[in-house]
Design an enzyme around this catalytic site. Structure first.
Site, PDB file in Angstrom:
ATOM      1  N   TRP A 226      41.094  15.757  -3.133  1.00 53.78           N
ATOM      2  CA  TRP A 226      40.459  14.738  -2.295  1.00 53.78           C
ATOM      3  C   TRP A 226      39.615  13.798  -3.153  1.00 53.78           C
ATOM      4  O   TRP A 226      39.537  12.594  -2.880  1.00 53.78           O
ATOM      5  CB  TRP A 226      39.568  15.420  -1.251  1.00 53.78           C
ATOM      6  CG  TRP A 226      38.776  14.472  -0.403  1.00 53.78           C
ATOM      7  CD1 TRP A 226      39.215  13.787   0.695  1.00 53.78           C
ATOM      8  CD2 TRP A 226      37.404  14.077  -0.586  1.00 53.78           C
ATOM      9  NE1 TRP A 226      38.201  12.999   1.209  1.00 53.78           N
ATOM     10  CE2 TRP A 226      37.086  13.157   0.444  1.00 53.78           C
ATOM     11  CE3 TRP A 226      36.419  14.408  -1.517  1.00 53.78           C
ATOM     12  CZ2 TRP A 226      35.826  12.592   0.564  1.00 53.78           C
ATOM     13  CZ3 TRP A 226      35.158  13.839  -1.392  1.00 53.78           C
ATOM     14  CH2 TRP A 226      34.868  12.944  -0.358  1.00 53.78           C
ATOM     15  N   HIS A 227      39.006  14.344  -4.218  1.00 55.74           N
ATOM     16  CA  HIS A 227      38.183  13.512  -5.088  1.00 55.74           C
ATOM     17  C   HIS A 227      39.022  12.623  -5.988  1.00 55.74           C
ATOM     18  O   HIS A 227      38.534  11.595  -6.468  1.00 55.74           O
ATOM     19  CB  HIS A 227      37.267  14.396  -5.944  1.00 55.74           C
ATOM     20  CG  HIS A 227      36.122  14.979  -5.182  1.00 55.74           C
ATOM     21  ND1 HIS A 227      36.203  16.192  -4.527  1.00 55.74           N
ATOM     22  CD2 HIS A 227      34.860  14.526  -4.958  1.00 55.74           C
ATOM     23  CE1 HIS A 227      35.044  16.451  -3.941  1.00 55.74           C
ATOM     24  NE2 HIS A 227      34.208  15.458  -4.179  1.00 55.74           N
ATOM     25  N   GLY A 228      40.253  12.988  -6.249  1.00 53.73           N
ATOM     26  CA  GLY A 228      41.102  12.145  -7.089  1.00 53.73           C
ATOM     27  C   GLY A 228      42.364  12.857  -7.534  1.00 53.73           C
ATOM     28  O   GLY A 228      42.375  14.076  -7.698  1.00 53.73           O
TER      29      GLY A 228
ATOM     30  N   PHE B  84      35.613   7.581  -3.745  1.00 56.62           N
ATOM     31  CA  PHE B  84      36.290   8.629  -3.003  1.00 56.62           C
ATOM     32  C   PHE B  84      36.466   8.271  -1.535  1.00 56.62           C
ATOM     33  O   PHE B  84      37.141   8.961  -0.819  1.00 56.62           O
ATOM     34  CB  PHE B  84      35.508   9.949  -3.114  1.00 56.62           C
ATOM     35  CG  PHE B  84      35.239  10.354  -4.536  1.00 56.62           C
ATOM     36  CD1 PHE B  84      36.264  10.359  -5.465  1.00 56.62           C
ATOM     37  CD2 PHE B  84      33.967  10.688  -4.951  1.00 56.62           C
ATOM     38  CE1 PHE B  84      36.028  10.713  -6.779  1.00 56.62           C
ATOM     39  CE2 PHE B  84      33.719  11.064  -6.261  1.00 56.62           C
ATOM     40  CZ  PHE B  84      34.749  11.069  -7.173  1.00 56.62           C
TER      41      PHE B  84
END
Length: 518
Positions: A363-365, A518
């Site tokens: 989800w963060h990257g 994000f």
């Protein structure tokens, strides 16, 4: 005489009649209020936001007692705020608001469980497809070109709208809660658009649950007590200080330099860079959350706390109950529990924890370093879950721990979290590897006094940040209560003082919040 006056009036302009007034200059400045500048997004710590919010507040005071007018007014300002952050991508918020509003109604109206599941799946697929396109297309295109050769896919980089993950997750929680029969669907689309786009939390959280926020939308009268206003202003002031003074200063003057070229610095400097980043990201993100919660309070709305002194945690489980609480609780309620939680045996519980944190990392990257960061935390949570079954004293809050064992637990947990921050902050895996090898292979104790003298201001702010972080909650509550009870003019002076301090230490460039990406 009348002819002379007529001629005189038509030959002199308004600018001539008011010396020093430059209409063109004023018009250019007004246009800046409505122009999108990608290099200067609107953020809470910018002078532009403080100016625009002051204008917004003047009219809000007159409209807050009229629910419909208040909803429309705040909705329009929220869309303007998002436009100043991501240009025309504010339309994505409206798109998600339309699709999930109607799907939520259809889920509630459907009596067949199969139909309800299909509609919920449709909502989740639409939301995640939107998120996946903007967030992960560049990654997969780059991966394909790496495998099959440069130019295999000729695709331009896709702009990532600010905070898209936050409003998408927020919308998913709405339809899932309707499916689970925890809330009733809203009857008015404006209310849902208001919930999804409310500007204090729109671009970087916290992730607000529908069941917590929706009952507040049409409260009438909307009351802002003196305690709410004072507490809100205290949170704005402390959040601004955390972000624009501590976080930005140590980032620009030390942390960024270390992570840009770790091989040029000793192991001690790299270690301090990691500890500095731990404080930077905490002050940056908790500072934003404080300002978001504070602004919402000033407007008459309450958000749940998003940070609770996370580096005081004695276990990794406790850390995730204190860090980014809205995300960790969202992952628990809508991912971990959906995977089965701890209801399907111990082995499955450990697997579910690891999967949840792996997906939290993604989800963060979309990068291997985020996968490793998620795997590290997922593995640590699974190990802690296993050990709790053997040693009851390792319960999440550590209530059964002795004082010395708790201190030892805090030291171990903090350093484990900091090790994970290396992968989170480093631009690539090579940089992360260099930081780690420099810390363990080239420490150079003799440079410590020289480094501390050379970065005296940086180390002072890092130390101040940790000192404030580890101070007692009683002290924090006392400070909040004291500021909340001050006269309005005194609170205004405190805010002006913090803004003056920000002006003294800030760089020429605006430093966006870390979680904007994000």
């Amino acid at each position: 005489m009348l002819e002379r006056f007529s001629t005189y009036s038509t030959t002199r302009t308004f600018t001539d009649m008011v010396p020093g007034l430059d209409i063109a200059s004023i018009w250019d400045k007004c246009k800046l209020l409505f122009a999108y500048d990608p290099s200067s997004p609107m953020i809470f710590s910018s002078g532009l936001f403080l100016f625009v919010f002051s204008l917004f507040a003047l009219f809000y005071g007159a409209l807050r007692k009229k629910p419909l007018s208040r909803i429309v007014y705040v909705l329009l300002f929220s869309l303007y705020f998002y436009y100043k952050s991501s240009q025309w991508y504010f339309l994505l918020v409206l798109l998600v608001a339309v699709t999930d509003f109607f799907i939520g109604k259809w889920i509630a109206e459907s009596e067949k469980q199969k139909s309800r599941k299909v509609l919920l799946a449709l909502s989740i697929i639409l939301d995640l497809s939107l998120l996946g396109y903007f967030k992960y297309t560049n990654f997969f295109v780059g991966l394909a070109n790496d495998i099959f050769g440069a130019g295999f896919l000729d695709f331009k980089n896709i702009f990532l709208p600010v905070g898209i993950s936050f409003f998408v997750f927020q919308s998913i929680s709405y339809t899932v809660d309707i499916y689970r029969r925890r809330i009733e669907p809203l009857g008015c689309w404006l209310d849902y658009a208001f919930f999804l786009s409310f500007f204090p939390q729109l671009v970087a959280g916290p992730i607000v649950r529908a069941r917590d926020f929706i009952p507040q939308i049409r409260q009438n009268p909307l009351v802002v007590t003196r305690e709410m206003f004072g507490t809100g202003m205290f949170l704005v002031i402390t959040g601004l200080f955390k972000k624009a003074v501590i976080s930005d200063y140590i980032s620009l003057n030390f942390v960024d330099r270390i992570f840009d070229a770790p091989s040029l610095y000793s192991g001690f400097e790299n270690l301090m860079g990691v500890y500095g980043y731990a404080m930077q990201i905490y002050c940056d993100f908790s500072g934003y959350s404080d300002m978001a919660i504070g602004i919402a309070l000033v407007l008459g709305f309450r958000f749940n706390r998003n940070f609770d002194s996370p580096y005081k945690s004695a276990t990794i489980t406790e850390f995730w109950r204190r860090w980014h609480i809205s995300l960790s609780s969202w992952l628990k309620d809508y991912l971990y529990i959906s995977l089965g939680g701890n209801r399907k045996g111990k082995i499955r519980t450990y697997i579910n924890l690891i999967i949840t944190m792996l997906l939290g990392g993604l989800w963060h990257g979309a990068a291997m370093r985020f996968v490793l960061w998620g795997a590290l935390h997922g593995g640590a949570l699974a190990i802690h879950k296993f050990l709790m079954g053997i040693f009851p004293s390792l319960k999440p809050e550590g209530r059964e721990m002795g004082r010395m064992r708790r201190i030892l637990g805090i030291i171990i947990t903090f350093n484990l979290v900091c090790f994970g921050w290396i992968f989170f902050r480093a631009p690539d895996m090579d940089t992360a590897y260099t930081v780690i090898t420099r810390i363990f292979g080239s420490f150079h104790w003799q440079v410590i006094p020289e480094v501390i003298r050379g970065y005296a201001g940086v180390f002072f702010l890092i130390a101040l940040g940790y000192l404030l972080h580890f101070s007692s909650q009683k002290l924090e509550k006392t400070a909040t209560r004291k500021v909340a009870s001050l006269p309005l003019w005194t609170v205004a002076l405190l805010l002006i003082l913090v803004i003056w301090i920000v002006m003294q230490v800030k760089s020429s460039d605006i430093q966006p919040f870390i979680y904007f990406q994000f």
